[in-house]
Scaffold this active site. Structure first.
Site, PDB file in Angstrom:
ATOM      1  N   SER A 141      16.006  12.113 -68.759  1.00 35.02           N
ATOM      2  CA  SER A 141      14.329  10.852 -69.047  1.00 35.02           C
ATOM      3  C   SER A 141      14.027  11.046 -67.664  1.00 35.02           C
ATOM      4  CB  SER A 141      15.528   9.664 -68.321  1.00 35.02           C
ATOM      5  OG  SER A 141      13.707   8.537 -68.058  1.00 35.02           O
ATOM      6  N   GLY A 142      12.550  11.523 -68.322  1.00 29.64           N
ATOM      7  CA  GLY A 142      11.179  12.001 -67.284  1.00 29.64           C
ATOM      8  C   GLY A 142      11.431  10.375 -66.250  1.00 29.64           C
ATOM      9  N   LEU A 143      11.235   9.238 -66.769  1.00 31.79           N
ATOM     10  CA  LEU A 143      10.974   7.955 -65.265  1.00 31.79           C
ATOM     11  C   LEU A 143      11.529   8.319 -64.440  1.00 31.79           C
ATOM     12  CD1 LEU A 143       9.986   5.065 -64.563  1.00 31.79           C
ATOM     13  CD2 LEU A 143      11.416   4.668 -66.820  1.00 31.79           C
ATOM     14  N   GLU A 169       7.038  13.161 -77.697  1.00 28.70           N
ATOM     15  CA  GLU A 169       5.906  12.164 -77.322  1.00 28.70           C
ATOM     16  C   GLU A 169       4.166  12.555 -78.338  1.00 28.70           C
ATOM     17  OE1 GLU A 169       5.333   9.199 -73.640  1.00 28.70           O
ATOM     18  OE2 GLU A 169       7.216   9.920 -73.985  1.00 28.70           O
ATOM     19  N   ASP A 172      13.799  14.280 -71.656  1.00 31.11           N
ATOM     20  CA  ASP A 172      13.047  13.937 -71.750  1.00 31.11           C
ATOM     21  C   ASP A 172      11.456  15.007 -72.306  1.00 31.11           C
ATOM     22  OD1 ASP A 172      10.457  12.303 -72.428  1.00 31.11           O
ATOM     23  OD2 ASP A 172      11.510  10.655 -71.052  1.00 31.11           O
ATOM     24  N   ASP A 208       6.496   8.155 -63.416  1.00 35.53           N
ATOM     25  CA  ASP A 208       6.417   8.526 -64.420  1.00 35.53           C
ATOM     26  C   ASP A 208       4.157   8.593 -65.477  1.00 35.53           C
ATOM     27  OD1 ASP A 208       7.259   9.250 -67.178  1.00 35.53           O
ATOM     28  OD2 ASP A 208       7.968   7.318 -67.607  1.00 35.53           O
ATOM     29  N   HIS A 221      10.552   4.867 -81.555  1.00 34.73           N
ATOM     30  CA  HIS A 221      10.551   3.635 -80.776  1.00 34.73           C
ATOM     31  C   HIS A 221      10.298   2.332 -81.380  1.00 34.73           C
ATOM     32  CE1 HIS A 221      11.180   3.479 -76.366  1.00 34.73           C
ATOM     33  NE2 HIS A 221      10.340   4.406 -75.799  1.00 34.73           N
ATOM     34  N   ASN A 246       3.802   5.363 -69.194  1.00 39.11           N
ATOM     35  CA  ASN A 246       5.162   4.747 -69.910  1.00 39.11           C
ATOM     36  C   ASN A 246       4.825   4.144 -70.944  1.00 39.11           C
ATOM     37  OD1 ASN A 246       7.297   2.915 -69.927  1.00 39.11           O
ATOM     38  ND2 ASN A 246       8.095   5.143 -68.672  1.00 39.11           N
ATOM     39  N   SER A 247       5.892   3.825 -71.817  1.00 36.57           N
ATOM     40  CA  SER A 247       5.386   3.046 -72.859  1.00 36.57           C
ATOM     41  C   SER A 247       5.023   1.953 -73.196  1.00 36.57           C
ATOM     42  CB  SER A 247       6.748   3.330 -74.485  1.00 36.57           C
ATOM     43  OG  SER A 247       6.775   5.011 -74.554  1.00 36.57           O
ATOM     44  N   ASP A 263       8.329  14.555 -72.210  1.00 38.20           N
ATOM     45  CA  ASP A 263       6.862  13.651 -72.476  1.00 38.20           C
ATOM     46  C   ASP A 263       6.249  14.106 -73.776  1.00 38.20           C
ATOM     47  OD1 ASP A 263       7.795  11.925 -70.144  1.00 38.20           O
ATOM     48  OD2 ASP A 263       6.809  13.179 -68.861  1.00 38.20           O
ATOM     49  N   ARG A 313       9.111  12.381 -81.166  1.00 42.36           N
ATOM     50  CA  ARG A 313       9.287  11.264 -80.782  1.00 42.36           C
ATOM     51  C   ARG A 313       8.219  10.099 -81.779  1.00 42.36           C
ATOM     52  NH1 ARG A 313      10.161   8.551 -74.613  1.00 42.36           N
ATOM     53  NH2 ARG A 313       8.658   6.856 -74.886  1.00 42.36           N
ATOM     54  N   LYS A 335       0.565  11.806 -69.980  1.00 37.55           N
ATOM     55  CA  LYS A 335       0.913  10.224 -70.114  1.00 37.55           C
ATOM     56  C   LYS A 335       1.681   9.582 -69.316  1.00 37.55           C
ATOM     57  CE  LYS A 335       5.356   9.067 -70.145  1.00 37.55           C
ATOM     58  NZ  LYS A 335       6.825   9.526 -70.655  1.00 37.55           N
TER      59      LYS A 335
END
Length: 513
Positions: free
Chosen positions: A23-25, A91, A62, A35, A166, A99-100, A64, A135, A97
């Site tokens: 995970s990038g986060l 993504e 991930d 992130d 997502h 975070n979503s 990103d 993504r 980026k």
């Protein structure tokens, strides 16, 4: 399952998952960063290299946004392949980026430009099995289902091996609508962080290929670390936390110390083996146990007390174990240990039992009572001591009296109470009749002797024998005599051991891990 470093990747594999989500986060969070691409892609590569070394599972990274444009993507993919990474997910957002789950209506990348990133990544892979997952963030950014499907189809045509769709809604309705309309034209990946209450079987029925549990190892570790740190700060002690956290032994197991020990035996010069003598001749039956069953053979969750003790010795590298038995000796049995009989157990003391196994007191030797349990770190601390003779002393014995307490210790220096206090203390006496203001602690029934210390011990046994005192002497008397002639180091500990004398002790032993 999410992982963010080598040890979390090992735990993912241990739990039985089929793949790792890097995970990038959580990788950023483990570095103390946001992130937002604050960790450079080369820093991420360093973490991934440790993860790839730590597990045999495939790792999906991930990625990103790909850390930039098509040029960054193709270099990143080449470096991932060099490290044996199984795939990357990029993504369709802008670099750097966000975070979503932060903010609303985040801007998305131009479809054609993002397709160029996908093509660059696929053209740059050096492993035919490497996968690139595209993504789609259209649902997250509020651009709707039609845009999500349009983008997914474009990314599929550009060469993406799978589509990650997502969503941040609390139910999976739009995920199921997407999969129905997508009709499995390429594998679908989901991240049900927000709609976690949806049964996984429904995802299987919808034909979804892969589920990513995206950040839960990091989140659980933060909760545990916060609680532990607060408790230690409040108590200024480890007493309340030591029994509830993973043991150091568990860390050694996870990171593969056993393999290193095997390699050391193969490649390093052989070093003398450490021996142990366990004194279990007195029998010491407990009320409630079967008639004729010595307490050293009491059941502790499917293992005898003696087996638990010997197991701890072996985990610390003590392989040659001799057990001195006496009362009900036919009931004292354990595979792989040498049994020595003291048939005069009814009329002799512990020193006589030890003398029965004096041929085993050669080279580095551990001596232990047969009715004690202790955490492995206590034994490891004795084994790494440079002293020729060192005894384990519980500082709680100076403040908490209990029935039958006899191995009270006087030393030339008390424990200061500081966890980091490792100033040397020297034994003066072990006995039962010690004034309360002199007590420094309680001996745990555990001592370690270097090769020279073992010689001193044999000499003192011989001196007792010559003086006609060996038959009635106990170990506290023997150690006190030894301390009058040679330095005997005291190592202070606070709890984390048990002397099993009563049924209450036995119940505690069954919860002692």
């Amino acid at each position: 399952m999410e992982a963010h470093d080598g040890i979390s990747a090992k735990l993912v594999q241990e739990a039985g998952f089929r793949g790792v989500w890097a995970s990038g986060l959580t990788t950023s969070a483990a570095l103390g960063l946001r992130d937002s691409n604050e960790a450079s892609w080369t820093q991420v590569l360093d973490v991934l290299e440790y993860m790839a070394d730590a597990t045999t599972l495939p790792i999906l990274v991930d990625g990103d946004t790909g850390h930039g444009n098509f040029n960054n993507v193709r270099r990143f993919v080449r470096k991932l392949c060099e490290r044996g990474i199984a795939g990357v997910c990029i993504e369709d957002k802008l670099f750097p980026k966000t975070n979503s789950f932060i903010g609303e209506a985040q801007p998305l990348a131009d479809v054609d430009e993002f397709c160029g990133r996908i093509k660059a990544g696929k053209d740059s892979q050096t492993d035919d099995d490497f996968v690139l997952v595209a993504r789609v963030e259209a649902l997250i950014s509020g651009q709707g289902m039609e845009e999500a499907l349009r983008r997914a189809e474009a990314y599929h045509r550009a060469g993406a091996d799978a589509i990650l769709i997502h969503s941040k809604k609390s139910d999976a309705a739009e995920i199921f609508e997407f999969t129905e309309r997508w009709a499995n034209r390429a594998p679908v990946v989901i991240v049900p962080t927000m709609y976690y209450a949806t049964p996984t079987d429904l995802f299987r029925q919808a034909g979804i290929s892969t589920i990513i549990w995206a950040n839960h190892l990091m989140r659980s570790s933060i909760a545990a670390m916060r609680e532990t740190a607060a408790r230690i700060h409040e108590d200024q002690s480890l007493v309340r936390v030591e029994g509830s956290v993973a043991t150091v032994k568990d860390i050694f197991r996870i990171v593969g110390n056993a393999e290193l020990e095997e390699a050391e035996r193969r490649y390093l010069p052989a070093r003398p083996a450490v021996s142990a003598v366990v004194l279990a001749a007195s029998g010491g039956e407990l009320a409630g146990l079967a008639a004729g069953q010595p307490k050293c053979m009491a059941d502790i969750r499917g293992q005898s007390l003696l087996a638990r003790l010997v197991g701890t010795l072996r985990e610390s590298g003590v392989r040659n174990v001799s057990v001195v038995r006496g009362a009900h000796k036919e009931a004292v049995a354990l595979q792989g240990v040498r049994m020595v009989d003291n048939d005069r157990h009814a009329s002799t003391g512990e020193a006589w039992s030890l003398a029965s196994a004096r041929d085993a007191i050669r080279g580095e030797t551990v001596v232990a009572y047969g009715d004690v349990l202790f955490r492995r770190y206590i034994l490891d601390s004795l084994l790494t001591s440079r002293a020729d003779v060192v005894v384990a002393v519980d500082t709680l014995g100076a403040t908490q009296s209990r029935p039958g307490q006899r191995d009270l210790v006087v030393a030339d220096r008390r424990f200061s109470g500081d966890y980091l206090d490792d100033s040397p203390a020297t034994l003066r006496r072990i006995a039962q009749d010690i004034a309360p203001d002199e007590i420094c602690g309680e001996w745990m029934g555990l001592a370690r002797f270097s090769a020279r210390g073992a010689e001193w011990l044999r000499e003192e046994i011989a001196a007792l024998e010559a003086e006609g005192l060996l038959e009635g002497a106990d170990l506290p008397a023997l150690l006190t005599r030894l301390a009058a002639k040679h330095p005997v180091r005291v190592k202070y500990f606070t709890g984390h051991w048990l002397d099993v004398d009563t049924l209450t002790d036995l119940a505690e032993a069954r919860n002692f891990t």
